[in-house]
Scaffold this motif. Sequence first.
Motif, PDB file in Angstrom:
ATOM      1  N   LEU A 234      52.598  56.231  26.799  1.00  0.00           N
ATOM      2  CA  LEU A 234      52.260  56.316  28.220  1.00  0.00           C
ATOM      3  C   LEU A 234      52.743  57.663  28.735  1.00  0.00           C
ATOM      4  O   LEU A 234      53.915  58.011  28.552  1.00  0.00           O
ATOM      5  N   VAL A 235      51.842  58.411  29.365  1.00  0.00           N
ATOM      6  CA  VAL A 235      52.147  59.768  29.822  1.00  0.00           C
ATOM      7  C   VAL A 235      52.213  59.818  31.343  1.00  0.00           C
ATOM      8  O   VAL A 235      51.293  59.377  32.031  1.00  0.00           O
ATOM      9  N   GLU A 236      53.310  60.353  31.860  1.00  0.00           N
ATOM     10  CA  GLU A 236      53.457  60.599  33.293  1.00  0.00           C
ATOM     11  C   GLU A 236      53.215  62.092  33.527  1.00  0.00           C
ATOM     12  O   GLU A 236      54.051  62.931  33.219  1.00  0.00           O
ATOM     13  N   LEU A 237      52.049  62.412  34.083  1.00  0.00           N
ATOM     14  CA  LEU A 237      51.590  63.796  34.195  1.00  0.00           C
ATOM     15  C   LEU A 237      52.082  64.469  35.475  1.00  0.00           C
ATOM     16  O   LEU A 237      51.292  64.853  36.339  1.00  0.00           O
ATOM     17  N   GLY A 238      53.376  64.628  35.589  1.00  0.00           N
ATOM     18  CA  GLY A 238      53.919  65.306  36.753  1.00  0.00           C
ATOM     19  C   GLY A 238      54.134  64.392  37.942  1.00  0.00           C
ATOM     20  O   GLY A 238      53.663  63.248  37.972  1.00  0.00           O
ATOM     21  N   PHE A 239      54.848  64.896  38.934  1.00  0.00           N
ATOM     22  CA  PHE A 239      55.232  64.119  40.112  1.00  0.00           C
ATOM     23  C   PHE A 239      54.369  64.482  41.316  1.00  0.00           C
ATOM     24  O   PHE A 239      54.356  65.633  41.760  1.00  0.00           O
ATOM     25  N   LEU A 240      53.678  63.489  41.851  1.00  0.00           N
ATOM     26  CA  LEU A 240      52.885  63.728  43.052  1.00  0.00           C
ATOM     27  C   LEU A 240      53.773  63.891  44.280  1.00  0.00           C
ATOM     28  O   LEU A 240      53.294  64.280  45.343  1.00  0.00           O
TER      29      LEU A 240
ATOM     30  N   LEU B  34      52.355  68.857  42.350  1.00  0.00           N
ATOM     31  CA  LEU B  34      51.169  68.436  43.088  1.00  0.00           C
ATOM     32  C   LEU B  34      50.178  69.577  43.244  1.00  0.00           C
ATOM     33  O   LEU B  34      48.962  69.399  43.059  1.00  0.00           O
ATOM     34  N   LYS B  35      50.685  70.755  43.573  1.00  0.00           N
ATOM     35  CA  LYS B  35      49.819  71.920  43.739  1.00  0.00           C
ATOM     36  C   LYS B  35      49.096  72.236  42.436  1.00  0.00           C
ATOM     37  O   LYS B  35      47.894  72.544  42.434  1.00  0.00           O
ATOM     38  N   TYR B  36      49.815  72.130  41.329  1.00  0.00           N
ATOM     39  CA  TYR B  36      49.225  72.434  40.030  1.00  0.00           C
ATOM     40  C   TYR B  36      48.150  71.413  39.658  1.00  0.00           C
ATOM     41  O   TYR B  36      47.027  71.758  39.303  1.00  0.00           O
ATOM     42  N   ILE B  37      48.513  70.143  39.762  1.00  0.00           N
ATOM     43  CA  ILE B  37      47.630  69.084  39.274  1.00  0.00           C
ATOM     44  C   ILE B  37      46.432  68.860  40.180  1.00  0.00           C
ATOM     45  O   ILE B  37      45.451  68.201  39.796  1.00  0.00           O
ATOM     46  N   SER B  38      46.462  69.410  41.382  1.00  0.00           N
ATOM     47  CA  SER B  38      45.347  69.241  42.327  1.00  0.00           C
ATOM     48  C   SER B  38      44.200  70.201  42.052  1.00  0.00           C
ATOM     49  O   SER B  38      43.080  69.992  42.539  1.00  0.00           O
ATOM     50  N   LYS B  39      44.448  71.250  41.274  1.00  0.00           N
ATOM     51  CA  LYS B  39      43.418  72.249  41.017  1.00  0.00           C
ATOM     52  C   LYS B  39      42.529  71.834  39.851  1.00  0.00           C
ATOM     53  O   LYS B  39      43.029  71.491  38.774  1.00  0.00           O
ATOM     54  N   PRO B  40      41.196  71.858  40.043  1.00  0.00           N
ATOM     55  CA  PRO B  40      40.259  71.443  38.985  1.00  0.00           C
ATOM     56  C   PRO B  40      40.474  72.173  37.659  1.00  0.00           C
ATOM     57  O   PRO B  40      40.401  71.556  36.594  1.00  0.00           O
ATOM     58  N   LEU B  41      40.743  73.473  37.717  1.00  0.00           N
ATOM     59  CA  LEU B  41      40.926  74.236  36.484  1.00  0.00           C
ATOM     60  C   LEU B  41      42.151  73.753  35.719  1.00  0.00           C
ATOM     61  O   LEU B  41      42.155  73.713  34.483  1.00  0.00           O
ATOM     62  N   ASN B  42      43.197  73.362  36.444  1.00  0.00           N
ATOM     63  CA  ASN B  42      44.408  72.878  35.785  1.00  0.00           C
ATOM     64  C   ASN B  42      44.201  71.479  35.209  1.00  0.00           C
ATOM     65  O   ASN B  42      44.793  71.132  34.174  1.00  0.00           O
ATOM     66  N   LYS B  43      43.383  70.671  35.863  1.00  0.00           N
ATOM     67  CA  LYS B  43      43.046  69.361  35.289  1.00  0.00           C
ATOM     68  C   LYS B  43      42.315  69.558  33.967  1.00  0.00           C
ATOM     69  O   LYS B  43      42.527  68.812  33.005  1.00  0.00           O
ATOM     70  N   GLN B  44      41.482  70.570  33.919  1.00  0.00           N
ATOM     71  CA  GLN B  44      40.786  70.894  32.681  1.00  0.00           C
ATOM     72  C   GLN B  44      41.786  71.317  31.607  1.00  0.00           C
ATOM     73  O   GLN B  44      41.658  70.934  30.436  1.00  0.00           O
ATOM     74  N   SER B  45      42.789  72.081  31.991  1.00  0.00           N
ATOM     75  CA  SER B  45      43.808  72.529  31.038  1.00  0.00           C
ATOM     76  C   SER B  45      44.607  71.356  30.489  1.00  0.00           C
ATOM     77  O   SER B  45      44.935  71.317  29.296  1.00  0.00           O
ATOM     78  N   ILE B  46      44.922  70.394  31.359  1.00  0.00           N
ATOM     79  CA  ILE B  46      45.646  69.205  30.911  1.00  0.00           C
ATOM     80  C   ILE B  46      44.780  68.404  29.940  1.00  0.00           C
ATOM     81  O   ILE B  46      45.245  67.973  28.879  1.00  0.00           O
ATOM     82  N   GLY B  47      43.507  68.225  30.302  1.00  0.00           N
ATOM     83  CA  GLY B  47      42.599  67.508  29.412  1.00  0.00           C
ATOM     84  C   GLY B  47      42.463  68.197  28.072  1.00  0.00           C
ATOM     85  O   GLY B  47      42.421  67.540  27.021  1.00  0.00           O
ATOM     86  N   SER B  48      42.408  69.525  28.100  1.00  0.00           N
ATOM     87  CA  SER B  48      42.309  70.298  26.860  1.00  0.00           C
ATOM     88  C   SER B  48      43.553  70.119  25.997  1.00  0.00           C
ATOM     89  O   SER B  48      43.459  69.967  24.772  1.00  0.00           O
TER      90      SER B  48
END
Length: 215
Positions: free
Chosen positions: A175-181, A187-201
């Motif tokens: 189970l992965v906790e991907l940062g703190f909202l 939050l600033k990082y994970i809210s950006k579409p490009l960074n979501k792509q980086s996490i998925g990658s």
Amino acid sequence: MEKVLKNVSFMILILKMCIIFGQETTAQKRIVIDVGHGGKDSGAIGINGIQEKDVVLSIANEVLRLNKELDKPLDIYLTRYNDTLISLFDRTKLAKALKADLFISLHCNHSDNPTARGIEIYVSNDESNHSDNSIWFAFQLQAGFNKKLGFENRGVKFANFKVIRETCNFFPAILVELGFLSNKDDLKYISKPLNKQSIGSAVLIEVNNYLIDEL
């Protein structure tokens, strides 16, 4: 009535998968990504109102999109593909019906301490035949996040979360906790579409590495 129809549809899906997979002769590895929360269960809510259920679904969809671009796409399934609430029992039942080789549950964290930040990964504290592989993959994924994303590493931890407790005896599960909202930087990082792509990658790369090592 709507809830009943959703449950019936979900059970029909599982039944069809059991029949199809029971007829297969190939040994292709399957990955199940459990997309946390959904529907009326928003999960954690960020300081800007962003909801955990939406963040993890968008990241899971990035994994699927990037996977389709591979020369040899992996066999990846999600526990939900839209904003639907699937029970924890049904999530684990689906993974077992799919005969998964790897189970990854995606979530985001929250804390009353606004300075808490970073990614942490959990494995079940129950001993099983898959414990070593679960732990090994958790450390591999954490290292990949740290190297590729620069996220603060909060380490690999042990817990009794139902989705990993109920699956750890069948296949490696984390189970992965991907940062703190609740943290403005995460939050600033994970809210950006490009960074979501980086996490998925990063997830897709480490899953590939894990499967290569296992073959």
